[in-house]
Each structure stands twice: as C-alpha cells, then as structure tokens.
Enzyme design. Structure first.
Site, PDB file in Angstrom:
ATOM      1  CB  ILE A 173      -0.992   0.018   1.167  1.00 44.50           C
ATOM      2  CG1 ILE A 173      -2.105   1.043   0.919  1.00 44.50           C
ATOM      3  CG2 ILE A 173      -0.298   0.274   2.511  1.00 44.50           C
ATOM      4  CD1 ILE A 173      -2.873   0.859  -0.375  1.00 44.50           C
ATOM      5  CE  LYS A 214      -7.846  -1.515   6.330  1.00 41.62           C
ATOM      6  NZ  LYS A 214      -7.247  -2.709   5.621  1.00 41.62           N
ATOM      7  CG  ASP A 258      -6.565  -6.018   5.903  1.00 45.01           C
ATOM      8  OD1 ASP A 258      -6.528  -5.715   4.697  1.00 45.01           O
ATOM      9  OD2 ASP A 258      -5.881  -5.438   6.762  1.00 45.01           O
TER      10      ASP A 258
HETATM   11  N1  NAI Z   1      -2.708  -4.347   0.356  1.00 43.23           N
HETATM   12  C1  NAI Z   1      -3.668  -3.445   0.167  1.00 43.23           C
HETATM   13  O1  NAI Z   1      -4.319  -3.394  -0.904  1.00 43.23           O
HETATM   14  C2  NAI Z   1      -3.995  -2.469   1.257  1.00 43.23           C
HETATM   15  C3  NAI Z   1      -3.421  -2.564   2.529  1.00 43.23           C
HETATM   16  N2  NAI Z   1      -3.780  -1.637   3.496  1.00 43.23           N
HETATM   17  C4  NAI Z   1      -3.278  -1.761   4.874  1.00 43.23           C
HETATM   18  O2  NAI Z   1      -1.908  -1.366   4.897  1.00 43.23           O
HETATM   19  C5  NAI Z   1      -1.194  -2.133   5.854  1.00 43.23           C
HETATM   20  C6  NAI Z   1      -0.034  -2.810   5.146  1.00 43.23           C
HETATM   21  O3  NAI Z   1      -0.566  -3.626   4.138  1.00 43.23           O
HETATM   22  P1  NAI Z   1       0.324  -4.033   2.868  1.00 43.23           P
HETATM   23  O4  NAI Z   1       1.081  -2.854   2.361  1.00 43.23           O
HETATM   24  O5  NAI Z   1      -0.558  -4.753   1.912  1.00 43.23           O
HETATM   25  O6  NAI Z   1       1.351  -5.074   3.553  1.00 43.23           O
HETATM   26  P2  NAI Z   1       2.792  -5.529   3.054  1.00 43.23           P
HETATM   27  O7  NAI Z   1       3.068  -6.805   3.764  1.00 43.23           O
HETATM   28  O8  NAI Z   1       2.876  -5.472   1.567  1.00 43.23           O
HETATM   29  O9  NAI Z   1       3.761  -4.364   3.592  1.00 43.23           O
HETATM   30  C7  NAI Z   1       4.132  -4.260   4.941  1.00 43.23           C
HETATM   31  C8  NAI Z   1       5.530  -3.663   4.960  1.00 43.23           C
HETATM   32  O10 NAI Z   1       5.888  -3.385   6.316  1.00 43.23           O
HETATM   33  C9  NAI Z   1       7.233  -3.743   6.492  1.00 43.23           C
HETATM   34  N3  NAI Z   1       7.438  -3.973   7.921  1.00 43.23           N
HETATM   35  C10 NAI Z   1       6.873  -4.927   8.692  1.00 43.23           C
HETATM   36  N4  NAI Z   1       7.264  -4.773   9.976  1.00 43.23           N
HETATM   37  C11 NAI Z   1       8.090  -3.680  10.006  1.00 43.23           C
HETATM   38  C12 NAI Z   1       8.818  -3.003  11.027  1.00 43.23           C
HETATM   39  N5  NAI Z   1       8.770  -3.425  12.315  1.00 43.23           N
HETATM   40  N6  NAI Z   1       9.553  -1.927  10.704  1.00 43.23           N
HETATM   41  C13 NAI Z   1       9.589  -1.493   9.417  1.00 43.23           C
HETATM   42  N7  NAI Z   1       8.933  -2.085   8.390  1.00 43.23           N
HETATM   43  C14 NAI Z   1       8.187  -3.174   8.705  1.00 43.23           C
HETATM   44  C15 NAI Z   1       7.447  -4.964   5.630  1.00 43.23           C
HETATM   45  O11 NAI Z   1       8.820  -5.102   5.296  1.00 43.23           O
HETATM   46  C16 NAI Z   1       6.604  -4.601   4.397  1.00 43.23           C
HETATM   47  O12 NAI Z   1       7.385  -3.905   3.452  1.00 43.23           O
HETATM   48  C17 NAI Z   1      -2.203  -3.127   6.453  1.00 43.23           C
HETATM   49  O13 NAI Z   1      -2.678  -2.631   7.685  1.00 43.23           O
HETATM   50  C18 NAI Z   1      -3.341  -3.153   5.421  1.00 43.23           C
HETATM   51  O14 NAI Z   1      -4.604  -3.391   6.041  1.00 43.23           O
HETATM   52  C19 NAI Z   1      -4.627  -0.575   3.228  1.00 43.23           C
HETATM   53  C20 NAI Z   1      -5.174  -0.439   1.966  1.00 43.23           C
HETATM   54  C21 NAI Z   1      -4.962  -1.414   0.923  1.00 43.23           C
HETATM   55  O1  LIG Z   2      -7.683  -1.745   2.911  1.00 44.31           O
HETATM   56  C1  LIG Z   2      -7.761  -2.554   2.041  1.00 44.31           C
HETATM   57  O2  LIG Z   2      -8.293  -2.304   0.790  1.00 44.31           O
HETATM   58  C2  LIG Z   2      -8.354  -3.541   0.066  1.00 44.31           C
HETATM   59  C3  LIG Z   2      -8.076  -3.245  -1.389  1.00 44.31           C
HETATM   60  O3  LIG Z   2      -6.794  -2.658  -1.454  1.00 44.31           O
HETATM   61  C4  LIG Z   2      -9.102  -2.267  -1.937  1.00 44.31           C
HETATM   62  O4  LIG Z   2      -8.711  -0.979  -1.729  1.00 44.31           O
HETATM   63  C5  LIG Z   2      -7.336  -4.436   0.745  1.00 44.31           C
HETATM   64  O5  LIG Z   2      -7.687  -5.791   0.710  1.00 44.31           O
HETATM   65  C6  LIG Z   2      -7.396  -3.967   2.181  1.00 44.31           C
HETATM   66  O6  LIG Z   2      -6.176  -4.158   2.877  1.00 44.31           O
END
Ligand code: NAI
Ligand SMILES: O=C1O[C@@H]([C@H](O)CO)[C@H](O)[C@H]1O
Length: 308
Positions: free
Chosen positions: A14, A90, A168
């Site tokens: 993200i 979030k 999530d």
């Molecule tokens: N994947 C998606 O489409 C979306 C995700 N989110 C939210 O964003 C958050 C992250 O999700 P993603 O980006 O998908 O996960 P991800 O697993 O791709 O990225 C997480 C990042 O955090 C880093 N990390 C983990 N622990 C760490 C630490 N202690 N210090 C520094 N870096 C650390 C990891 O190396 C990784 O690069 C979650 O809470 C998720 O709900 C929100 C909107 C959309």
């Molecule tokens: O927050 C989140 O949004 C979806 C997806 O990226 C749509 O925006 C994802 O599964 C969740 O972490």
C-alpha cells in the site's frame, strides 16, 4: 512555507501503490526517509528500523505507518514519544485496547494523529452522507468481496492472529457505514468461516443493528475471484442509495450521481495536513470495535485450507 517532513514505516504494497504517489503529488509534504524490512524506497534515506530512522535520519515532523497491524502499536508509540504527528493505516492496531491507548497517547503528546480509514475518502461518500441525512433508513446490505491473492499476495501476516483475515478489507465497509449512519451499530450475530490452516477468517456473514432496529447485513469474502464486489445498498422510505466500487460510484434510484474527482489517498493526506494545521486529530475507533465484536460473537466454522 516549510513542507511537512515525512518519514514512512513499512514500504510494502500500500505504501508503494498509494501512499508514496499521494505524498509525492502533495507539495505540502516532503518524504525524507523510510524504515522498512523489505525493498528500499528510491530517492530517500532508508533504514531497517524506526529507531534508526529517528536516531540517525534527517529530521521529520510526521510519520506514516504502513506496516501490518501486528506490532504497529509499539512503533506508533515510539514516534509519539519522539513528538511526531502520526498517520496510521487501517486497522490502527492489532487490538482495540492498543488503539484506545494510542488515542490517549496522541492527546497526551499534543500532536496530531489520524487513523486513516481510507475508504471514507472514496469519491461518493460525502454526497451519500448528505443525501442520507434527511432520509428514513429501512435496511443496509453490504457485499465486500475480493481476491486476497490479488490485494495481499504472499502476506502471511493477514492469516495470523491480529491480521484480521477477510475483516482487513471488510473493516473498510464498516468504516463507510459508521461514517454514513447517524446512530452507533451493534453486532447481533456473526458467522466466521476459517480455513483449517489459518487463524483468521476467509469469509464472514455479520448481522448488525442500531437503537432504532435498523437491519444491517454484511457478507465478506476474501476468495471472491478477480473482479471485486465492494458495494453498499441502503434502502430508504424515500428511495434506494447504492455505493459501488468501494464508494467511488454513487447511484440514487439507479441514477449515477456526480461525485468528487479526488482519489482516496490524496484526500487522506489533505486531511492529515489540515489536522496538523489545526492542531487536531481524527482517531475513530468504531470500525475496529465492530470487528472486535464480530470476533467476540462470531460462531466459527472450519473450511478447507487456504494456500496462496
Ligand atoms: N494491500 C492493500 O491493498 C492495502 C493494505 N492496506 C493496509 O496497509 C497495511 C499494510 O498492508 P500491505 O502494504 O498490503 O502489507 P505488506 O506486507 O505489503 O507491507 C508491509 C511492509 O511493512 C514492512 N514492515 C513490517 N514490519 C516492520 C517493522 N517493524 N519496521 C519497518 N517495516 C516493517 C514490511 O517489510 C513490508 O514492506 C495493512 O494494515 C493493510 O490493512 C490498506 C489499503 C490497501
Ligand atoms: O484496505 C484494504 O483495501 C483492500 C483493497 O486494497 C481495496 O482498496 C485491501 O484488501 C485492504 O487491505
């Protein structure tokens, strides 16, 4: 005027998809450093930990958190102790208790904090909220279905305790309805379908209501296939409101409405800059409370194992 110097923790999906592009497009912010455990971010100083970023990196005014929810509480506390404004993805934390503690600690530190419920900033949400304000609600139907392999490829954390599984993305629907509806919602029942090799659900059915017995039902599915279904249908005495594509499309009685042209994350960062300017915070716990209550009340059914 000096830009707000921003650090970012967790340069993952993200952060790369949304946060960094939104930050780079907003001249009020300057991304100066990243702390991450994965690939580095080009063009800024990179560190392996927030501690190193704070100790050895360029001065920052604020920090954006894009790490998984597990372990995020301690990281945000570290930033607050250093007197930084915080923007938290979030869900804000892995537990309601942690998130409640952050609300208090932001206030005690006298900085600005934002729990970034990004779906609340989808283009159709404010117009929907304005329309609903004078209507008589009868029922709400939520369908929030997507493919975890598309949106969270290889992310083991989402299936571990605190990772929420299908909640999530589902928490985004909760963040929209708790923003649209005037009265607090309560979970009446929940059915959680948990893969036999996971600690969090891959699908869920939730029944909610409010003090006026509004009928609110949600169907969440993380194994939905390639074309997402992110829709909320609100039936009123005066007509039918429908949000589609996560809130980007608003229809009233089948007629598509004109909505904002601003993207979710551009609006999130514009809101964050305004909070800092106003020495204010926006730290809503309601979406996380509904997830917690769904887990409290949820009946569990084991389903076939999930493999990424
Ligand atoms: N994947 C998606 O489409 C979306 C995700 N989110 C939210 O964003 C958050 C992250 O999700 P993603 O980006 O998908 O996960 P991800 O697993 O791709 O990225 C997480 C990042 O955090 C880093 N990390 C983990 N622990 C760490 C630490 N202690 N210090 C520094 N870096 C650390 C990891 O190396 C990784 O690069 C979650 O809470 C998720 O709900 C929100 C909107 C959309
Ligand atoms: O927050 C989140 O949004 C979806 C997806 O990226 C749509 O925006 C994802 O599964 C969740 O972490």
């Amino acid at each position: 005027m000096q830009p707000i110097r921003l650090g970012l923790v967790g340069y993952g999906k993200i952060a790369q998809d949304q946060h960094v592009p939104a930050i780079l497009a907003n001249p009020v912010f300057q991304l100066v450093s990243v702390a991450t455990q994965g690939q580095p971010c080009a063009g800024v100083e990179n560190f392996r930990s927030l501690g190193e970023l704070l100790e050895n990196g360029p001065q920052v005014d604020a920090i954006a958190f894009c790490t998984p929810p597990q372990g995020r509480f301690a990281l945000v506390q570290q930033a607050l102790a250093a007197g930084k404004h915080v923007l938290v993805e979030k869900p804000p934390c892995a537990t309601l208790g942690e998130a409640m503690a952050l609300v208090d600690q932001v206030r005690e530190q006298g900085v600005s904090g934002l729990f970034a419920w990004h779906s609340r900033y989808a283009p159709g949400i404010e117009a929907a909220r304005d329309w609903l304000a004078s209507r008589t609600l009868q029922s709400v139907k939520i369908d929030w279905k997507e493919d975890v392999r598309k949106w969270h490829p290889g992310q083991a954390w989402i299936w571990q305790p605190g990772g929420l599984g299908v909640f999530d993305p589902g928490i985004n629907a909760f963040s929209i309805v708790t923003h649209l509806l005037a009265l607090p919602l309560f979970v009446e029942s929940a059915e959680l379908r948990v893969p036999s090799n996971c600690q969090s659900p891959i699908a869920a059915s939730i029944k909610m209501s409010d003090a006026q017995h509004l009928d609110v039902r949600a169907e969440f599915d993380f194994d939905h296939g390639h074309d997402e279904l992110w829709s909320i249908e609100i039936r009123c005495t005066e007509g039918l409101l429908r949000l589609d594509n996560g809130g980007a499309v608003l229809s009233i009685d089948g007629v598509r409405q004109t909505v904002s042209q601003e993207g979710e994350y551009a609006a999130v960062y514009r809101h964050f800059q305004q909070l800092i300017a106003d020495q204010a915070s926006d730290l809503d716990l309601q979406p996380l409370r509904l997830v917690a209550d769904s887990f409290f009340l949820g009946s569990r059914t084991l389903v076939e194992p999930f493999y990424d």
